[in-house]
Design an enzyme around this catalytic site. Structure first.
Site, PDB file in Angstrom:
ATOM      1  N   ASP A   1      15.766  99.018 -18.034  1.00 13.42           N
ATOM      2  CA  ASP A   1      16.046  97.609 -18.325  1.00 13.42           C
ATOM      3  C   ASP A   1      15.426  96.742 -17.235  1.00 13.42           C
ATOM      4  O   ASP A   1      14.274  96.345 -17.305  1.00 13.42           O
ATOM      5  CB  ASP A   1      17.547  97.402 -18.455  1.00 13.42           C
ATOM      6  CG  ASP A   1      17.910  96.008 -18.934  1.00 13.42           C
ATOM      7  OD1 ASP A   1      17.016  95.149 -19.044  1.00 13.42           O
ATOM      8  OD2 ASP A   1      19.100  95.751 -19.207  1.00 13.42           O
TER       9      ASP A   1
ATOM     10  N   ARG B   1      25.103  99.600 -24.894  1.00 17.64           N
ATOM     11  CA  ARG B   1      25.746  99.760 -23.584  1.00 17.64           C
ATOM     12  C   ARG B   1      27.098  99.071 -23.510  1.00 17.64           C
ATOM     13  O   ARG B   1      27.751  99.094 -22.467  1.00 17.64           O
ATOM     14  CB  ARG B   1      24.799  99.233 -22.496  1.00 17.64           C
ATOM     15  CG  ARG B   1      23.617 100.157 -22.243  1.00 17.64           C
ATOM     16  CD  ARG B   1      22.597  99.561 -21.321  1.00 17.64           C
ATOM     17  NE  ARG B   1      21.800  98.525 -21.980  1.00 17.64           N
ATOM     18  CZ  ARG B   1      20.843  97.830 -21.388  1.00 17.64           C
ATOM     19  NH1 ARG B   1      20.573  98.046 -20.117  1.00 17.64           N
ATOM     20  NH2 ARG B   1      20.153  96.937 -22.064  1.00 17.64           N
ATOM     21  N   GLN B   2      27.523  98.472 -24.606  1.00 17.12           N
ATOM     22  CA  GLN B   2      28.874  97.909 -24.689  1.00 17.12           C
ATOM     23  C   GLN B   2      29.672  98.759 -25.680  1.00 17.12           C
ATOM     24  O   GLN B   2      30.106  98.288 -26.723  1.00 17.12           O
ATOM     25  CB  GLN B   2      28.813  96.449 -25.142  1.00 17.12           C
ATOM     26  CG  GLN B   2      28.057  95.538 -24.190  1.00 17.12           C
ATOM     27  CD  GLN B   2      28.101  94.088 -24.621  1.00 17.12           C
ATOM     28  OE1 GLN B   2      29.160  93.547 -24.931  1.00 17.12           O
ATOM     29  NE2 GLN B   2      26.944  93.443 -24.639  1.00 17.12           N
TER      30      GLN B   2
ATOM     31  N   LYS C   1      24.928 107.626  -7.829  1.00 19.20           N
ATOM     32  CA  LYS C   1      24.867 106.213  -7.462  1.00 19.20           C
ATOM     33  C   LYS C   1      26.156 105.527  -7.884  1.00 19.20           C
ATOM     34  O   LYS C   1      26.953 106.049  -8.659  1.00 19.20           O
ATOM     35  CB  LYS C   1      23.685 105.529  -8.162  1.00 19.20           C
ATOM     36  CG  LYS C   1      23.899 105.393  -9.657  1.00 19.20           C
ATOM     37  CD  LYS C   1      22.819 104.614 -10.349  1.00 19.20           C
ATOM     38  CE  LYS C   1      23.215 104.420 -11.816  1.00 19.20           C
ATOM     39  NZ  LYS C   1      22.179 103.779 -12.619  1.00 19.20           N
TER      40      LYS C   1
ATOM     41  N   ASP D   1      15.732  74.992 -38.983  1.00 17.35           N
ATOM     42  CA  ASP D   1      16.940  74.986 -38.153  1.00 17.35           C
ATOM     43  C   ASP D   1      17.229  76.346 -37.526  1.00 17.35           C
ATOM     44  O   ASP D   1      18.252  76.532 -36.873  1.00 17.35           O
ATOM     45  CB  ASP D   1      18.148  74.516 -38.972  1.00 17.35           C
ATOM     46  CG  ASP D   1      18.484  75.456 -40.117  1.00 17.35           C
ATOM     47  OD1 ASP D   1      17.705  76.410 -40.357  1.00 17.35           O
ATOM     48  OD2 ASP D   1      19.518  75.251 -40.772  1.00 17.35           O
TER      49      ASP D   1
END
Length: 312
Positions: free
Chosen positions: A223, A97-98, A193, A38
């Site tokens: 990434d 990155r959070q 940027k 499962d």
């Protein structure tokens, strides 16, 4: 090494764990990490760890949630088996990155992951190139943070490139770019940027001189490769003689490999904090090993020696 030092590994990056264990001079600990039909994760520790100083090597890369749960369950199993101290060795820290709130009703997932690791039973963390230095403060336990720049710098010193400028692909990476530039004796430039949406970058301005020079773009993570490839194109438009790129963590999600292959990049240097399956291989990629660095850090932590002296 002291027989009370033990190293275990999940399934996220077994090859790196084997390299680290070989550097330290001990075999990997006996552990079976598998899944039930499962999808639930099952962990069985196959040797005694009572009173041992245990290191669990597990980057929380793709599939992030599966690898994170493996790490948490392994730590819990080792804690219940009476390990004296458990150190989570996380070459790549998922959810990094959070790490902040930018609008209302938004989680700070990097802090949540830190809480989970501590609650599971980790008593120390060893990590590489956290996306934000503030993540170190999310832990109420000791954390040793290893930068990837020294490994990249050694490689470029051995390449003997001439007339080099190190370029940060955004303002937030200036410290990293300056560190690399100082280590290889180069100047720096900065690309300013803006990011209109997640995983979407738009190059705006170039600060510094790149015309006729060999440019090295440096970042902590590649990434989707949008930032790096746009930056490379911008540098070539500004007259750069050649453009190279490097990073610590090759996440390489989505169209990243195709973008790198099409981009005006001579070479992309990465490390093996994250394993690269066949689908993410490219002739442009050069992979450096972080095993000696992590192995030396593990030895120093076990022997209660300074880790920061590795970079003096």
């Amino acid at each position: 090494m002291n027989n009370r030092l033990k190293i275990f590994s999940g399934n996220a990056n077994r090859l790196l764990a084997e390299e680290i264990a070989a550097y330290v001079g001990i075999p990997l600990g006996a552990a079976e990490v598998k899944r039930f039909s499962d999808g639930e994760i099952s962990v069985a520790i196959g040797e005694s760890v009572r009173g041992a100083d245990v290191f669990v090597i597990q980057p929380t890369c793709f599939p992030v949630n599966d690898n994170l749960m493996e790490l948490l369950i392994m730590i819990d199993a080792l804690r219940r088996a009476s390990a004296r101290r458990i150190t989570a060795v996380i070459p790549y820290y998922g959810y990094a990155r959070q790490e902040r709130k930018t609008r209302g009703r938004e989680p700070i997932s990097a802090k949540l992951v830190a809480n989970l690791l501590v609650q599971a039973g980790a008593r120390r963390v060893l990590a590489m190139d956290l996306h934000a230095g503030a993540i170190q403060g999310f832990f109420d336990i000791p954390l040793d943070h290893l930068p990837g720049v020294p490994i990249l710098a050694q490689y470029y010193r051995e390449r003997h490139l001439e007339n080099v400028v190190v370029v940060s692909p955004d303002v937030g990476g200036v410290t990293r770019a300056r560190d690399l530039a100082e280590r290889i004796g180069a100047e720096i430039a900065i690309i300013d940027k803006r990011r209109p949406a997640p995983n979407v970058a738009e190059v705006m301005h170039l600060i510094g001189q790149v015309s006729g020079r060999t440019a090295i773009l440096v970042d902590d993570i590649i990434d989707t490769a949008g930032t790096i490839t746009q930056a490379a194109a911008a540098l070539m438009e500004k007259g750069a003689r050649a453009v190279y790129a490097c990073c610590t963590h090759p996440v390489l999600s989505g169209p990243a490999v195709e973008r790198l292959d099409r981009a005006p990049l001579g070479e992309v240097v990465v490390t093996n904090t994250i394993p690269l399956p066949a689908a993410k291989q490219s002739p442009k990629l050069k992979v450096l090993s972080v095993a000696p660095l992590l192995g030396e850090a593990i030895i120093r932590i076990h022997e209660d020696l300074s880790v920061s002296q590795l970079f003096d």
